[in-house]
Design an enzyme around this catalytic site. Structure first.
Site, PDB file in Angstrom:
ATOM      1  N   VAL A 104      55.922  16.579  43.447  1.00 39.21           N
ATOM      2  CA  VAL A 104      56.604  15.291  43.381  1.00 39.21           C
ATOM      3  C   VAL A 104      55.580  14.267  42.910  1.00 39.21           C
ATOM      4  O   VAL A 104      54.459  14.218  43.429  1.00 39.21           O
ATOM      5  CB  VAL A 104      57.177  14.872  44.753  1.00 39.21           C
ATOM      6  CG1 VAL A 104      57.905  13.535  44.630  1.00 39.21           C
ATOM      7  CG2 VAL A 104      58.122  15.947  45.288  1.00 39.21           C
ATOM      8  N   CYS A 105      55.954  13.468  41.921  1.00 46.02           N
ATOM      9  CA  CYS A 105      55.094  12.396  41.433  1.00 46.02           C
ATOM     10  C   CYS A 105      53.731  12.966  41.006  1.00 46.02           C
ATOM     11  O   CYS A 105      53.655  13.969  40.309  1.00 46.02           O
ATOM     12  CB  CYS A 105      54.981  11.321  42.504  1.00 46.02           C
ATOM     13  SG  CYS A 105      54.320   9.743  41.948  1.00 46.02           S
TER      14      CYS A 105
END
Length: 319
Positions: A104-105
């Site tokens: 994520v990210c």
């Protein structure tokens, strides 16, 4: 039913929403269908971690004690900028043992540093795509999608896109009805397409400095079905067409035509997702004029025609 272990890696400076967003999705699936997911969080030495927002998280165990998971989820955050070498070493050794790698990210940066993304198509937060591509030329970095699946590796953009990716994984593991039930509970859409741009048109472009140009930007957003050629927009800004086109691009970072295209596509997409209006009606309301013109725009930008986009991404009506 097979129970899948989801192991979430924690570290100081992690972005709390990168952790809790996907966790709420997987936990929701376990609540809906018990026995489907076993969720564990782990940090180096099992120590408490402090998120970038100051929240303290208590891990379940140390990474060295964690069994090989089905899904290894690596969140992002400020802590990815200068990570503990022991963390990347652990990922390098244990990442290949997982059946599915998820970031994520800027968690993608940690996977890249561990050598786990070479030869893959990936994405990350828009602000770090250039850095990821520059530092790791063996990786194919795509800045636009909110998430990308490439074999057993799944990467997502910033923060809330982790929820979109987690919903897609639950739908794949279980079925659409379970994912839809979770999305309803979390009051989010099931589901934004992975190839949806990270920005809305308004965020992708800079806000113009001069008030007449800002007013034109607002006008375009509020009237996608209006006369939005350069001459008409220039008259609204009280500038010559040539001066207007140059000033608009200089202050927003894109041409007037490109901005109009993005606004119309976003407007049409939202109507397809949120209303039962027909394609012809939506094409007129979004400024395309005809359904064929809108179809060509959707295929070019999103790789799918409007009807298929609606079928895949419009939430089912509540029962």
């Amino acid at each position: 039913m097979t129970q899948r272990t989801v192991l979430v890696v924690l570290f100081d400076g992690v972005q709390s929403l990168d952790v809790t967003g996907p966790l709420e999705v997987f936990a929701g699936a376990e609540t809906h269908t018990p026995g489907t997911y076993r969720i564990r969080t782990a940090s180096l030495d099992g120590a408490l971690v402090r998120t970038s927002s100051g929240l303290t998280l208590v891990p379940d165990l140390a990474l060295t004690d964690a069994p090989a998971p089905h899904t290894l989820l690596v969140p992002g955050g400020q802590g990815t900028r200068d990570p503990d070498p022991r963390l990347t070493d652990w990922l390098r050794e244990n990442g290949p043992r997982a059946e599915r790698l998820v970031s994520v990210c800027t968690g993608a940066i940690l996977l890249a540093e561990a050598g786990l993304l070479d030869g893959r198509r990936v994405t990350t937060h828009w602000a770090y795509c250039d850095k990821l591509a520059r530092d790791h030329p063996a990786i194919d970095v795509e800045p636009d999608p909110i998430y990308i699946r490439d074999g057993t590796v799944a990467t997502s953009a910033g923060v809330t896109s982790g929820i979109d990716l987690a919903l897609a994984l639950v739908e794949e593991d279980l079925d659409r009805d379970v994912a839809l039930a979770i999305a309803r509970h979390l009051v989010v859409f099931l589901r934004r397409p992975g190839n949806q741009a990270q920005f809305s048109a308004q965020l992708a472009a800079q806000t113009a400095q001069r008030e007449p140009l800002r007013e034109v930007q607002q006008w375009i957003t509020e009237h996608p079905d209006g006369d939005l050629d350069v001459e008409s927009l220039a008259a609204r800004a009280r500038l010559s067409p040539r001066h207007f086109a140059r000033a608009f691009q200089a202050e927003t970072g894109m041409t007037p035509g490109r901005y109009v295209d993005r606004v119309r596509l976003e407007h049409a997409r939202r109507l397809l997702e949120e209303t039962a209006d027909g394609v012809e009606e939506i094409s007129r309301a979004s400024g395309y004029g005809t359904s064929e013109t809108m179809r060509r725009a959707f295929v070019k930008a999103l790789g799918t025609p409007p009807a298929e986009y609606r079928r895949r991404f419009r939430p089912a009506p509540a029962l």
